[in-house]
Motif scaffolding. Structure first.
Motif, PDB file in Angstrom:
ATOM      1  N   LYS A  11       6.981 -39.937  15.865  1.00  0.00           N
ATOM      2  CA  LYS A  11       6.395 -41.257  16.118  1.00  0.00           C
ATOM      3  C   LYS A  11       5.590 -41.225  17.411  1.00  0.00           C
ATOM      4  O   LYS A  11       5.949 -40.445  18.285  1.00  0.00           O
ATOM      5  CB  LYS A  11       7.514 -42.302  16.233  1.00  0.00           C
ATOM      6  N   PRO A  12       4.564 -42.043  17.620  1.00  0.00           N
ATOM      7  CA  PRO A  12       4.104 -43.102  16.727  1.00  0.00           C
ATOM      8  C   PRO A  12       3.502 -42.567  15.429  1.00  0.00           C
ATOM      9  O   PRO A  12       2.938 -41.480  15.390  1.00  0.00           O
ATOM     10  CB  PRO A  12       3.038 -43.822  17.564  1.00  0.00           C
ATOM     11  N   LEU A  13       3.631 -43.375  14.366  1.00  0.00           N
ATOM     12  CA  LEU A  13       3.190 -42.964  13.046  1.00  0.00           C
ATOM     13  C   LEU A  13       1.695 -43.204  12.859  1.00  0.00           C
ATOM     14  O   LEU A  13       1.227 -44.322  12.995  1.00  0.00           O
ATOM     15  CB  LEU A  13       3.963 -43.741  11.970  1.00  0.00           C
ATOM     16  N   ASP A  14       1.002 -42.134  12.551  1.00  0.00           N
ATOM     17  CA  ASP A  14      -0.414 -42.228  12.226  1.00  0.00           C
ATOM     18  C   ASP A  14      -0.519 -41.986  10.718  1.00  0.00           C
ATOM     19  O   ASP A  14      -0.039 -40.961  10.222  1.00  0.00           O
ATOM     20  CB  ASP A  14      -1.180 -41.139  13.002  1.00  0.00           C
ATOM     21  N   ARG A  15      -1.104 -42.947   9.992  1.00  0.00           N
ATOM     22  CA  ARG A  15      -1.094 -42.901   8.530  1.00  0.00           C
ATOM     23  C   ARG A  15      -1.529 -41.539   7.980  1.00  0.00           C
ATOM     24  O   ARG A  15      -0.834 -40.936   7.153  1.00  0.00           O
ATOM     25  CB  ARG A  15      -1.983 -44.018   7.981  1.00  0.00           C
TER      26      ARG A  15
END
Lengths: 152, 140
Positions: B124-128
């Protein structure tokens, strides 16, 4: 508090907020906070263990927390609801995780607890034998203060 | 059970043998569950369940079995953490495909998860796009 313990948290805060908000976060002057000084309204507390014992508090006003949660969720929140709280807690979790990863790469073992959120007016944190270092960050949606108190 | 890759190079949640990939998301953060669900649903994966701690997640896995193709599992959770949950899911189903989702990049917990049988991890952070790329690599 040793600077090599603090710097990863400063860098991680800066990097994560820039990444997720897509804005240019500005860092203010670091300062020491006296015990018992009041918090801004929403505080995310994460306990830290390992090379040190202590905690990090991510301190912001409710208005700032709502703006951050709205930006990350792409929707408007009328109040500081479960999803807004979860979003703010996750920001703190991601920053701490990134910092602990940086410390791990330096051979320093740190661990941390899941975040706890405290909100309300006239919040105070009282600790004995601890002085908190404050890193103010201007997110463009309000100030988030990273409040670090570690004891070796 | 291979995964189909779209023209954009990212995976589509459809099995080469027909039907959709079924996903169970276990994370104590509602925000992360929402983000993952949106990412999966945007590519035709079917999110068949979500749980906010390991204990709940394990029970859900058992009740959904065999209709789960992929589990996303947070490492740091109250009640039962991700490592213990992973261990119990693998005891119950050695073929379970589990991907850890964590804020930690290199810590011992991640290495331990891989040792316990996790197929990989997402930081995370989640990047699509990065999440989908990683899922595509793991499920291909």
């Amino acid at each position: 508090m040793r600077i090599e313990y603090i710097n990863p948290f400063v860098e991680a805060s800066f990097d994560i907020l820039n990444e997720i908000l897509g804005t240019s976060v500005k860092r203010g002057q670091l300062y020491l906070k006296k015990l018992g000084e009041s918090m801004k309204g929403v505080a995310v507390v994460i306990g830290v263990t390992g090379q040190v014992t202590g905690r990090i508090v991510f301190d912001m006003s409710e208005a700032t927390s709502l703006k951050l949660a709205e930006k990350l969720n792409g929707e408007k929140f009328d109040d500081f609801n479960d999803m807004a709280r979860s979003t703010i807690a996750e920001i703190a979790n991601m920053i701490t995780g990134r910092a602990v990863t940086k410390l791990d790469k330096e051979g320093l073992a740190f661990d941390f607890t899941p975040p706890t959120i405290i909100s309300g007016t006239n919040l105070n944190i009282y600790e004995s034998e601890m002085e908190a270092l404050i890193i103010p960050l201007d997110t463009g949606m309000g100030i988030v203060e990273i409040n670090i108190a570690f004891k070796e | 059970m291979g995964i189909l890759i779209g023209e954009d190079g990212l995976p589509v949640g459809k099995k080469s043998t027909g039907g959709n990939f079924k996903v169970l998301c276990i994370d104590d953060s509602q925000f992360i569950i929402k983000q993952l669900s949106q990412i999966f649903m945007s590519r035709d994966f079917e999110v068949v369940g979500t749980a906010i701690n390991g204990k709940q997640g394990l029970e859900l896995y058992k009740s959904l079995y065999p209709n789960v193709d992929l589990v996303t599992l947070d490492i740091t959770m109250p009640e039962m953490d991700g490592l213990e949950t992973l261990q119990k899911i693998k005891e119950s189903d050695p073929n379970a495909v589990v991907i850890m989702v964590t804020a930690l990049g290199t810590a011992d917990a991640v290495k331990e998860a891989i040792k316990l049988g996790a197929k990989g991890y997402i930081v995370k952070p989640l990047d699509r796009e990065k999440v989908l790329e990683r899922i595509g690599q793991i499920l291909k």
